[in-house]
Motif scaffolding. Structure first.
Motif, PDB file in Angstrom:
ATOM      1  N   ALA A   1       1.098  -1.296   0.088  1.00 39.11           N
ATOM      2  CA  ALA A   1      -0.274  -0.163  -0.103  1.00 39.11           C
ATOM      3  C   ALA A   1       0.916   1.149  -0.392  1.00 39.11           C
ATOM      4  N   ALA A   2       0.367   2.349  -0.376  1.00 36.00           N
ATOM      5  CA  ALA A   2       1.339   3.146  -0.503  1.00 36.00           C
ATOM      6  C   ALA A   2       0.693   4.472   0.774  1.00 36.00           C
ATOM      7  N   LEU A   3       2.144   4.677   1.395  1.00 39.17           N
ATOM      8  CA  LEU A   3       2.151   5.268   2.547  1.00 39.17           C
ATOM      9  C   LEU A   3       2.677   6.810   2.532  1.00 39.17           C
ATOM     10  N   PRO A   4       2.179   7.545   3.590  1.00 40.97           N
ATOM     11  CA  PRO A   4       3.328   8.819   3.602  1.00 40.97           C
ATOM     12  C   PRO A   4       4.593   8.271   4.015  1.00 40.97           C
ATOM     13  N   GLU A   5       5.477   9.246   3.929  1.00 38.44           N
ATOM     14  CA  GLU A   5       6.684   8.655   4.395  1.00 38.44           C
ATOM     15  C   GLU A   5       7.499  10.358   4.610  1.00 38.44           C
ATOM     16  N   LEU A   6       8.078  10.624   5.487  1.00 40.62           N
ATOM     17  CA  LEU A   6       9.078  11.584   6.308  1.00 40.62           C
ATOM     18  C   LEU A   6       9.538  12.022   4.677  1.00 40.62           C
ATOM     19  N   PRO A   7      10.018  13.415   4.828  1.00 47.84           N
ATOM     20  CA  PRO A   7      10.323  14.164   3.231  1.00 47.84           C
ATOM     21  C   PRO A   7      12.207  13.969   4.060  1.00 47.84           C
ATOM     22  N   GLU A   8      13.040  14.231   2.709  1.00 48.59           N
ATOM     23  CA  GLU A   8      14.703  14.587   3.265  1.00 48.59           C
ATOM     24  C   GLU A   8      14.640  15.444   4.043  1.00 48.59           C
ATOM     25  N   PRO A   9      15.356  15.712   5.137  1.00 45.29           N
ATOM     26  CA  PRO A   9      16.027  16.646   5.790  1.00 45.29           C
ATOM     27  C   PRO A   9      16.781  17.467   4.633  1.00 45.29           C
ATOM     28  N   PRO A  10      17.121  18.579   5.322  1.00 43.30           N
ATOM     29  CA  PRO A  10      17.229  19.853   4.154  1.00 43.30           C
ATOM     30  C   PRO A  10      18.914  19.657   4.327  1.00 43.30           C
ATOM     31  N   ALA A  11      19.455  19.345   2.896  1.00 39.28           N
ATOM     32  CA  ALA A  11      20.613  19.009   2.590  1.00 39.28           C
ATOM     33  C   ALA A  11      22.258  19.559   3.781  1.00 39.28           C
ATOM     34  N   GLY A  12      22.150  20.740   4.188  1.00 37.73           N
ATOM     35  CA  GLY A  12      23.113  20.617   4.982  1.00 37.73           C
ATOM     36  C   GLY A  12      23.190  20.681   6.474  1.00 37.73           C
ATOM     37  N   LEU A  13      21.994  19.769   6.367  1.00 41.56           N
ATOM     38  CA  LEU A  13      21.969  19.248   8.122  1.00 41.56           C
ATOM     39  C   LEU A  13      22.563  17.750   8.284  1.00 41.56           C
ATOM     40  N   LEU A  14      22.834  16.741   7.177  1.00 39.46           N
ATOM     41  CA  LEU A  14      22.893  15.549   7.305  1.00 39.46           C
ATOM     42  C   LEU A  14      24.423  15.726   6.529  1.00 39.46           C
ATOM     43  N   THR A  15      24.895  14.049   6.900  1.00 42.32           N
ATOM     44  CA  THR A  15      25.672  12.865   7.155  1.00 42.32           C
ATOM     45  C   THR A  15      26.053  12.341   5.157  1.00 42.32           C
ATOM     46  N   ARG A  16      24.889  12.253   5.260  1.00 42.62           N
ATOM     47  CA  ARG A  16      24.146  10.850   3.852  1.00 42.62           C
ATOM     48  C   ARG A  16      22.890  10.786   3.753  1.00 42.62           C
ATOM     49  N   PRO A  17      22.750  10.423   2.790  1.00 44.35           N
ATOM     50  CA  PRO A  17      21.468  10.504   2.587  1.00 44.35           C
ATOM     51  C   PRO A  17      20.442   9.908   3.299  1.00 44.35           C
ATOM     52  N   VAL A  18      19.047   9.927   3.629  1.00 45.21           N
ATOM     53  CA  VAL A  18      18.329   8.796   4.772  1.00 45.21           C
ATOM     54  C   VAL A  18      18.448   7.576   4.783  1.00 45.21           C
ATOM     55  N   HIS A  19      18.160   6.746   5.470  1.00 45.36           N
ATOM     56  CA  HIS A  19      18.209   5.272   5.324  1.00 45.36           C
ATOM     57  C   HIS A  19      16.508   5.016   5.330  1.00 45.36           C
ATOM     58  N   ARG A  20      15.774   4.395   4.612  1.00 46.66           N
ATOM     59  CA  ARG A  20      14.191   3.654   4.622  1.00 46.66           C
ATOM     60  C   ARG A  20      14.301   2.545   4.618  1.00 46.66           C
ATOM     61  N   TRP A  21      13.464   2.112   5.243  1.00 47.61           N
ATOM     62  CA  TRP A  21      12.954   0.563   5.523  1.00 47.61           C
ATOM     63  C   TRP A  21      11.316   0.210   5.489  1.00 47.61           C
ATOM     64  N   ARG A  22      10.430  -0.953   4.869  1.00 56.22           N
ATOM     65  CA  ARG A  22       9.783  -1.474   4.801  1.00 56.22           C
ATOM     66  C   ARG A  22       9.261  -2.719   5.181  1.00 56.22           C
ATOM     67  N   PHE A  23       8.844  -2.835   6.745  1.00 58.02           N
ATOM     68  CA  PHE A  23       8.601  -3.872   7.400  1.00 58.02           C
ATOM     69  C   PHE A  23       7.401  -4.329   7.330  1.00 58.02           C
ATOM     70  N   VAL A  24       6.954  -5.455   7.841  1.00 54.32           N
ATOM     71  CA  VAL A  24       5.635  -5.753   7.623  1.00 54.32           C
ATOM     72  C   VAL A  24       5.679  -7.311   8.638  1.00 54.32           C
ATOM     73  N   SER A  25       4.205  -6.318   9.778  1.00 56.81           N
ATOM     74  CA  SER A  25       4.468  -6.949  10.804  1.00 56.81           C
ATOM     75  C   SER A  25       3.958  -9.339  11.268  1.00 56.81           C
ATOM     76  N   ARG A  26       4.389  -9.812  11.422  1.00 60.58           N
ATOM     77  CA  ARG A  26       4.164 -10.726  11.148  1.00 60.58           C
ATOM     78  C   ARG A  26       3.996 -11.616  12.776  1.00 60.58           C
ATOM     79  N   ASP A  27       3.878 -11.463  13.488  1.00 58.06           N
ATOM     80  CA  ASP A  27       4.222 -11.963  14.766  1.00 58.06           C
ATOM     81  C   ASP A  27       4.161 -10.593  15.619  1.00 58.06           C
ATOM     82  N   VAL A  28       3.264 -10.934  17.029  1.00 57.89           N
ATOM     83  CA  VAL A  28       3.554  -9.858  18.030  1.00 57.89           C
ATOM     84  C   VAL A  28       3.572 -10.671  19.354  1.00 57.89           C
ATOM     85  N   ALA A  29       4.363 -10.693  20.016  1.00 57.36           N
ATOM     86  CA  ALA A  29       4.139 -11.799  21.494  1.00 57.36           C
ATOM     87  C   ALA A  29       3.861 -10.266  22.496  1.00 57.36           C
ATOM     88  N   ALA A  30       3.283 -10.816  23.502  1.00 56.95           N
ATOM     89  CA  ALA A  30       3.823 -10.520  24.959  1.00 56.95           C
ATOM     90  C   ALA A  30       4.848 -10.384  25.347  1.00 56.95           C
TER      91      ALA A  30
END
Length: 87
Positions: free
Chosen positions: A58-87
């Motif tokens: 599904a299409a989801l909104p993501e945080l944008p890239e911060p201003p270039a002068g604030l970062l040492t490298r590009p943003v890393h992004r990952w998508r995870f799908v929950s498969r199990d929840v334990a108490a």
């Protein structure tokens, strides 16, 4: 189904607080089930958002890239799908 988006950025040394403030100020289109913000060594900021969606591609909104002068490298992004929840 629950999909979690992970957004991680590393600020220029000494600018971690600025990156954290920037990330907290970003609004997303739509309201996630949960949004959590973390900090770590080396001026890193991590934002996790959880979404209830009909399928894992599904299409989801993501945080944008911060201003270039604030970062040492590009943003890393990952998508995870929950498969199990334990108490």
């Amino acid at each position: 189904m629950t999909v979690t988006l992970m957004w991680e950025a590393r600020a220029v040394p000494g600018r971690g607080a600025d990156l954290l403030e920037w990330a907290r100020a970003q609004e997303l289109e739509g309201v996630p089930l949960r949004r959590e913000t973390f900090t770590a060594a080396q001026d890193r900021v991590l934002v996790l958002t959880w979404w209830d969606v009909p399928d894992e591609d599904a299409a989801l909104p993501e945080l944008p890239e911060p201003p270039a002068g604030l970062l040492t490298r590009p943003v890393h992004r990952w998508r995870f799908v929950s498969r199990d929840v334990a108490a």
